[in-house]
Design an enzyme around this catalytic site. Structure first.
Site, mmCIF file in Angstrom:
data_model
loop_
_atom_site.group_PDB
_atom_site.id
_atom_site.type_symbol
_atom_site.label_atom_id
_atom_site.label_comp_id
_atom_site.label_asym_id
_atom_site.label_seq_id
_atom_site.Cartn_x
_atom_site.Cartn_y
_atom_site.Cartn_z
ATOM 1 N N ARG A 1 0.798 -1.179 -0.076
ATOM 2 C CA ARG A 1 0.006 0.077 -0.175
ATOM 3 C C ARG A 1 0.804 1.460 0.158
ATOM 4 O O ARG A 1 0.742 2.131 -0.895
ATOM 5 C CB ARG A 1 -0.944 0.139 1.234
ATOM 6 C CG ARG A 1 -2.007 -0.766 1.181
ATOM 7 C CD ARG A 1 -2.628 -1.552 2.423
ATOM 8 N NE ARG A 1 -1.595 -2.446 2.788
ATOM 9 C CZ ARG A 1 -1.502 -3.753 2.373
ATOM 10 N NH1 ARG A 1 -3.020 -4.015 2.042
ATOM 11 N NH2 ARG A 1 -0.666 -4.479 2.612
ATOM 12 N N THR A 2 1.827 1.208 0.810
ATOM 13 C CA THR A 2 2.510 2.489 1.086
ATOM 14 C C THR A 2 3.351 3.002 -0.027
ATOM 15 O O THR A 2 3.460 3.952 -0.626
ATOM 16 C CB THR A 2 3.373 2.567 2.458
ATOM 17 O OG1 THR A 2 2.610 2.085 3.309
ATOM 18 C CG2 THR A 2 3.859 3.762 2.705
ATOM 19 N N LYS B 1 25.958 -4.925 -0.730
ATOM 20 C CA LYS B 1 27.442 -5.169 -0.672
ATOM 21 C C LYS B 1 28.003 -4.526 0.514
ATOM 22 O O LYS B 1 29.201 -4.134 0.633
ATOM 23 C CB LYS B 1 27.932 -4.265 -1.987
ATOM 24 C CG LYS B 1 27.455 -4.860 -3.417
ATOM 25 C CD LYS B 1 28.155 -4.138 -4.571
ATOM 26 C CE LYS B 1 27.593 -4.278 -5.664
ATOM 27 N NZ LYS B 1 27.976 -3.269 -6.739
ATOM 28 N N ARG C 1 11.153 3.994 3.904
ATOM 29 C CA ARG C 1 10.809 2.942 5.194
ATOM 30 C C ARG C 1 12.081 2.301 5.558
ATOM 31 O O ARG C 1 12.765 1.742 4.714
ATOM 32 C CB ARG C 1 9.735 2.002 4.496
ATOM 33 C CG ARG C 1 9.255 0.782 5.333
ATOM 34 C CD ARG C 1 8.226 0.070 4.926
ATOM 35 N NE ARG C 1 6.974 0.629 5.032
ATOM 36 C CZ ARG C 1 5.603 0.183 4.910
ATOM 37 N NH1 ARG C 1 5.539 -1.020 4.624
ATOM 38 N NH2 ARG C 1 4.618 0.884 5.433
ATOM 39 N N HIS D 1 4.502 5.690 11.611
ATOM 40 C CA HIS D 1 4.107 5.870 10.349
ATOM 41 C C HIS D 1 2.923 6.874 10.008
ATOM 42 O O HIS D 1 1.851 6.608 10.119
ATOM 43 C CB HIS D 1 3.388 4.241 10.172
ATOM 44 C CG HIS D 1 3.005 3.916 8.789
ATOM 45 N ND1 HIS D 1 3.122 4.618 7.643
ATOM 46 C CD2 HIS D 1 2.683 2.802 8.543
ATOM 47 C CE1 HIS D 1 3.138 3.961 6.592
ATOM 48 N NE2 HIS D 1 2.560 2.771 6.963
#
Ligand code: CP
Length: 309
Positions: free
Chosen positions: A54-55, A82, A104, A132
């Site tokens: 969703r986000t 890496k 995120r 959030h």
């Protein structure tokens, strides 16, 4: 504000300004032409170090509809693999002159740390258990559209409060907007100090839903339980899953919310999730695009004003 890192620093009038602008974007998104030029000429980079449906999709759609040049990094295919650090990755991208970074990250505070190192506006798309913010804003817009207001509503936030950034941002936002908040869940999933947050705490689901205007269900966040207590799903659904009998304790016109992703049959009965007379879960997803458009539009205005000064 230069960034949107959480609900904590926002004043009630700033929250209202985002929701009001988002309401305008709902109309744009439902119309035949979904484009605006609010972010024209700006570059938006999305960096998701955790999975998202969703986000991530809604931030990308939001940026495209506002006319930004949008790039979504595949972190799995990046030099993070890496051994490059989060900060070095951010500094590398910053050198390419982005205007908006959407991030995120699994660690609480990581997005705030990154924001100190770059020259652009940073939007927190969820950091660990911390915040959030756009989820809480889209939840608030959904509630306001259904109930006509945010103040003096009884909102029951149910389930795994302890591991949930969604719960934390919603508690902050709904508290600022003068809703009455009830946290409902097993003692193991509600932080010990929660009673000091200006909320009611209830460990019985039937009693916790009594008279509620809004029932907000949360997912069991097993990925954050660090090998600690994980309840049996059957037992959990029996005691804390939302079913018709438990929902009957809420007001007749109570709405049912869930931020997604849902685990049907664990925290919510699938029939209730799909009941268009009670569930606003799909509307929450729709509001997510509008709220993210509004948040990026307002940050871009501040960014342009700061650059012009
Ligand atoms: N509600 C939410 O953040 O969903 P995603 O993890 O799918 O983005």
């Amino acid at each position: 504000q230069n960034h949107l890192l959480g609900i904590e620093p926002l004043a009630p009038d700033e929250i209202t300004a985002i929701l009001d602008l988002a309401q305008d974007y709902v109309a744009l998104n439902r119309g035949p032409e979904k484009h605006s030029r609010a972010l024209a000429g700006l570059t938006q980079i999305n960096m998701f170090f955790e999975t998202s449906t969703r986000t991530q999709a809604s931030f990308e759609i939001a940026g495209l509809r506002l006319g930004a040049d949008v790039m979504s990094m595949s972190m799995e295919a990046s030099s993070i693999k890496k051994g490059e650090t989060l900060i070095d990755t951010a500094l590398t991208l910053n050198a390419m002159h982005p205007d908006l970074l959407v991030v995120r990250h699994p660690h609480s505070g990581a997005v705030g740390l990154l924001a100190q190192k770059v020259d652009c506006a940073v939007l927190n798309a969820g950091d660990g258990r911390h915040e959030h913010p756009t989820q809480a804003l889209l939840d608030a817009l959904t509630i306001r559209r259904a109930k006509g207001r945010l103040h003096r509503l009884t909102v029951a936030i149910c389930g795994d409060i302890a591991h949930s950034r969604v719960a934390r941002s919603n508690i902050l936002l709904l508290g600022k907007m003068e809703s009455r908040i009830r946290l409902v869940g097993p003692p193991t999933l509600i932080p010990a100090g929660a009673a000091d947050w200006g909320v009611e705490v209830c460990h019985d689901m039937h009693a916790g839903l009594e008279g509620a205007d809004v029932v907000m269900m949360l997912r069991l966040q097993k990925e954050r339980m660090d090998g600690g207590f994980i309840p049996s799903e059957r037992e959990y659904f029996h005691r804390y899953g939302l079913d018709a009998a438990k929902l009957a304790r809420a007001k007749d016109d109570a709405i049912v919310m869930h931020p997604g992703p849902m685990n049907r049959g664990v925290e919510i009965d699938g029939t209730i999730a799909d009941d268009i007379n009670r569930s606003v879960i799909q509307e929450q997803v729709e509001m997510g695009v509008a709220v993210r458009m509004a948040a990026m539009d307002l940050l871009a205005r501040n960014l342009r004003a700061a650059r012009a000064a």
